[in-house]
Enzyme design. Structure first.
Site, PDB file in Angstrom:
ATOM      1  N   HIS A 276      30.481  37.023  37.942  1.00  0.00           N
ATOM      2  CA  HIS A 276      30.461  36.128  39.421  1.00  0.00           C
ATOM      3  C   HIS A 276      28.530  35.514  39.294  1.00  0.00           C
ATOM      4  CE1 HIS A 276      30.468  33.963  43.450  1.00  0.00           C
ATOM      5  NE2 HIS A 276      30.506  35.175  44.151  1.00  0.00           N
TER       6      HIS A 276
ATOM      7  N   HIS B 209      36.400  29.753  34.235  1.00  0.00           N
ATOM      8  CA  HIS B 209      36.456  30.011  35.590  1.00  0.00           C
ATOM      9  C   HIS B 209      37.413  30.346  36.247  1.00  0.00           C
ATOM     10  CE1 HIS B 209      35.030  29.011  39.328  1.00  0.00           C
ATOM     11  NE2 HIS B 209      33.241  28.643  39.423  1.00  0.00           N
TER      12      HIS B 209
ATOM     13  N   ASP C 109      26.411  28.526  35.133  1.00  0.00           N
ATOM     14  CA  ASP C 109      25.492  29.443  34.484  1.00  0.00           C
ATOM     15  C   ASP C 109      25.412  29.299  33.726  1.00  0.00           C
ATOM     16  OD1 ASP C 109      25.557  30.713  37.226  1.00  0.00           O
ATOM     17  OD2 ASP C 109      26.995  31.808  36.958  1.00  0.00           O
TER      18      ASP C 109
HETATM   19  N1  CMC Z   1      35.021  34.580  27.133  1.00  0.00           N
HETATM   20  C1  CMC Z   1      36.527  35.025  26.294  1.00  0.00           C
HETATM   21  N2  CMC Z   1      37.319  34.902  26.793  1.00  0.00           N
HETATM   22  C2  CMC Z   1      37.499  35.059  28.257  1.00  0.00           C
HETATM   23  C3  CMC Z   1      36.786  34.462  29.086  1.00  0.00           C
HETATM   24  C4  CMC Z   1      34.840  34.576  28.245  1.00  0.00           C
HETATM   25  N3  CMC Z   1      34.241  34.258  28.845  1.00  0.00           N
HETATM   26  N4  CMC Z   1      36.615  34.261  30.049  1.00  0.00           N
HETATM   27  C5  CMC Z   1      38.227  34.111  30.088  1.00  0.00           C
HETATM   28  N5  CMC Z   1      38.132  34.835  29.160  1.00  0.00           N
HETATM   29  C6  CMC Z   1      39.903  35.110  28.415  1.00  0.00           C
HETATM   30  C7  CMC Z   1      40.587  36.385  29.411  1.00  0.00           C
HETATM   31  O1  CMC Z   1      40.752  37.322  28.605  1.00  0.00           O
HETATM   32  C8  CMC Z   1      42.076  35.803  29.337  1.00  0.00           C
HETATM   33  O2  CMC Z   1      42.312  36.066  28.422  1.00  0.00           O
HETATM   34  P1  CMC Z   1      43.745  36.759  27.968  1.00  0.00           P
HETATM   35  O3  CMC Z   1      45.190  35.462  28.855  1.00  0.00           O
HETATM   36  O4  CMC Z   1      44.102  36.763  26.497  1.00  0.00           O
HETATM   37  O5  CMC Z   1      44.169  37.919  28.815  1.00  0.00           O
HETATM   38  C9  CMC Z   1      41.766  34.697  29.813  1.00  0.00           C
HETATM   39  O6  CMC Z   1      40.756  33.898  29.464  1.00  0.00           O
HETATM   40  C10 CMC Z   1      41.946  34.133  31.502  1.00  0.00           C
HETATM   41  O7  CMC Z   1      40.889  35.457  31.745  1.00  0.00           O
HETATM   42  P2  CMC Z   1      40.418  35.344  33.221  1.00  0.00           P
HETATM   43  O8  CMC Z   1      39.645  37.158  32.964  1.00  0.00           O
HETATM   44  O9  CMC Z   1      42.328  36.087  33.401  1.00  0.00           O
HETATM   45  O10 CMC Z   1      40.853  34.964  34.060  1.00  0.00           O
HETATM   46  P3  CMC Z   1      39.776  35.022  35.776  1.00  0.00           P
HETATM   47  O11 CMC Z   1      40.188  34.294  36.439  1.00  0.00           O
HETATM   48  O12 CMC Z   1      40.325  36.485  35.883  1.00  0.00           O
HETATM   49  O13 CMC Z   1      38.242  35.047  35.335  1.00  0.00           O
HETATM   50  C11 CMC Z   1      36.366  34.604  34.763  1.00  0.00           C
HETATM   51  C12 CMC Z   1      37.267  34.771  35.266  1.00  0.00           C
HETATM   52  C13 CMC Z   1      34.427  34.057  35.733  1.00  0.00           C
HETATM   53  C14 CMC Z   1      35.353  36.147  35.752  1.00  0.00           C
HETATM   54  C15 CMC Z   1      36.000  34.931  33.597  1.00  0.00           C
HETATM   55  O14 CMC Z   1      35.864  33.948  33.251  1.00  0.00           O
HETATM   56  C16 CMC Z   1      34.633  35.514  32.867  1.00  0.00           C
HETATM   57  O15 CMC Z   1      34.420  36.411  32.827  1.00  0.00           O
HETATM   58  N6  CMC Z   1      33.507  34.753  32.578  1.00  0.00           N
HETATM   59  C17 CMC Z   1      32.045  34.453  32.018  1.00  0.00           C
HETATM   60  C18 CMC Z   1      31.557  35.641  33.149  1.00  0.00           C
HETATM   61  C19 CMC Z   1      31.241  33.439  33.762  1.00  0.00           C
HETATM   62  O16 CMC Z   1      30.530  33.124  33.250  1.00  0.00           O
HETATM   63  N7  CMC Z   1      31.256  33.917  35.659  1.00  0.00           N
HETATM   64  C20 CMC Z   1      30.870  33.042  36.210  1.00  0.00           C
HETATM   65  C21 CMC Z   1      31.336  32.155  36.263  1.00  0.00           C
HETATM   66  S1  CMC Z   1      31.433  30.991  37.288  1.00  0.00           S
HETATM   67  C22 CMC Z   1      29.845  31.273  38.524  1.00  0.00           C
HETATM   68  C23 CMC Z   1      30.534  31.984  39.806  1.00  0.00           C
HETATM   69  O17 CMC Z   1      31.149  31.010  40.626  1.00  0.00           O
HETATM   70  O18 CMC Z   1      29.796  32.934  39.926  1.00  0.00           O
END
Ligand code: CMC
Length: 427
Positions: free
Chosen positions: A265, A306, A363
């Site tokens: 987050h 995201h 971010d």
């Molecule tokens: N790098 C590589 N792979 C990724 C990433 C990433 N940054 N983000 C998602 N994926 C992959 C993930 O492994 C999954 O793959 P699979 O379907 O094969 O299992 C797929 O994409 C879907 O991801 P998810 O984790 O199920 O998606 P989510 O909606 O649960 O998580 C997230 C969203 C923001 C937590 C995640 O994308 C992440 O951890 N990003 C990096 C951290 C980040 O930049 N966070 C800031 C978010 S914006 C500011 C805020 O709102 O706080």
């Protein structure tokens, strides 16, 4: 709300008719609240398909990459408004006229100082404590100070709490920084604008006048605007959930700060710069992209992806422009920006990121601007918390002003069925 219906078929039962609510914008919402009376629950870990509340504050269209506050686009607000005006909009639902604006700004200014006793709280923390750890503690401790307006059912009390939080958060954030440096805390200056005053409290000292650069103040203000609210994200939902029990509002905001801290987050902005440091050089990007794609490697590209946006995060687009403007105006040639841009280019052309619709989020660029302004990495998430405070308080206030229930999710229990207790000798 419309007349649409959904029919749920469950084996061995009569069809269940469920109302479908039509929002002013966005997807239809099936109302499952009557299901518990039918002896069924829904299952949605991570709330990927669940609307937890009704809200009129912020709308996101993740497919389009659109973010609206009270109907106004984030791009327009960032270009034409300022943070305190956006605060007013989030809290009251309309942009202020000149008189309302002056009154709002002057009331916020009346509340910028914190109780002198709060200074003492800082001494209990180690000097090397993470500023977010201090923020969680000190903001929670505000609940022990402002006893004169704690009737959450009283609209005037809620308004005073909102003013106090918006006004005092920059003061507390800057105190967290000064404490780590071992420098004296700076009192707020009410002749300065909101962002200017924050920079004054961060970088000023009692020994000499600190002149706040208008370019940096404008960039800071824009960062505040871009983080001001983002509908029902993890920290906002935390504030609502904590608030739904009738808890003290300052304690609820402290809960929001704690939820924000995580790297998935608000902690991502700090994690982006740490990641860019780790990658080090453009020649290493391919290796890190491969790590991000490798399921057996926990590494993720920070600042990418995201839950809601499956397109460019509109905040990232504004932040990207702002980043170039700030670095150009300051004459900074930051190799990390070059590295970030190359990383973005390579990731965006990679089939893995394309297929999964992983785009840079807010971010990704904010850390580079904050660094250019002179903010240390450990303060990045604190600045996110400072900016988001208005969003948290606007959502808390919206919830409390309307009929609401305590937040109490159910579960899909997969543990042991009932069994008899075994005395120690029989185990
Ligand atoms: N790098 C590589 N792979 C990724 C990433 C990433 N940054 N983000 C998602 N994926 C992959 C993930 O492994 C999954 O793959 P699979 O379907 O094969 O299992 C797929 O994409 C879907 O991801 P998810 O984790 O199920 O998606 P989510 O909606 O649960 O998580 C997230 C969203 C923001 C937590 C995640 O994308 C992440 O951890 N990003 C990096 C951290 C980040 O930049 N966070 C800031 C978010 S914006 C500011 C805020 O709102 O706080």
């Amino acid at each position: 709300m419309s007349e649409k219906k959904a029919i749920l078929k469950v084996d061995g039962r009569d069809d269940i008719e469920l109302p479908v609510h039509t929002p002013t914008l966005g997807k239809d919402v099936i109302d499952v609240s009557s299901l518990t009376g039918q002896g069924i629950f829904t299952f949605d870990p991570g709330f990927t398909s669940t609307a937890s509340c009704e809200s009129k504050i912020t709308f996101i269209d993740g497919e389009k990459g659109q973010l609206l506050h009270r109907g106004y686009s984030i791009e327009e607000l960032a270009a034409k408004s300022d943070y305190l005006e956006v605060c007013y909009l989030l809290l009251y639902g309309e942009l202020p006229n000149a008189e309302q604006r002056d009154e709002f700004v002057s009331t916020v200014k009346n509340h910028t100082m914190v109780h002198e006793q709060i200074r003492n709280l800082f001494n209990g923390f180690r000097r090397d404590a993470h500023p977010m750890a201090i923020m969680c503690g000190v903001v929670g401790a505000l609940s022990a100070f402002y006893h004169d307006s704690l009737d959450i059912k009283d609209q005037k009390h809620r308004e005073i709490t909102a003013f106090r939080l918006i006004a005092k958060i920059p003061t507390i954030a800057a105190m967290c920084y000064k404490y780590a440096l071992g420098q004296p805390f700076m009192y707020p200056r009410n002749d300065l604008g909101y962002a200017e005053n924050f920079l004054h409290m961060m970088f000023g000292t009692p020994c000499e006048e600190y002149e706040v650069s208008p370019t940096l103040a404008r960039a800071m203000d824009r960062i505040f605007i871009l983080h001001a609210d983002h509908e029902q994200n993890a920290s906002t939902s935390t504030v609502r959930l904590a608030g739904s029990s009738g808890a003290n509002p300052f304690a609820c905001i402290a809960a929001g700060i704690s939820a924000l801290w995580g790297p998935a987050h608000g902690g991502a902005n700090e994690a982006v710069l740490n990641m860019l440091d780790e990658i080090g050089d453009i020649s290493n990007i391919e290796t890190y992209i491969a790590k991000a794609k490798d399921k057996s490697d926990p590494f993720k590209l920070m600042g990418f992806g995201h839950r809601v946006y499956k397109n460019y995060d509109p905040r990232a687009t504004v932040m990207r422009e702002s980043c170039h403007e700030v670095l150009n105006e300051l004459g900074i040639n930051d190799p990390q920006l070059e590295l970030a841009m190359k990383l973005e280019e390579i990731a965006l052309s990679d089939p893995y990121f394309k297929e999964k619709k992983l785009f840079p989020n807010v971010d990704f660029y904010s850390g580079i601007i904050l660094k250019a302004i002179g903010i240390p990495t450990s303060m990045f998430t604190v600045i996110f918390a400072l900016s988001r405070t208005v969003g948290w308080i606007a959502h808390w206030n919206e919830m409390i002003s309307n009929p609401y229930k305590i937040g109490r999710p159910r579960q899909l229990y997969t543990g042991e069925t009932e069994r008899s207790f075994k005395v120690l000798g029989d185990r």
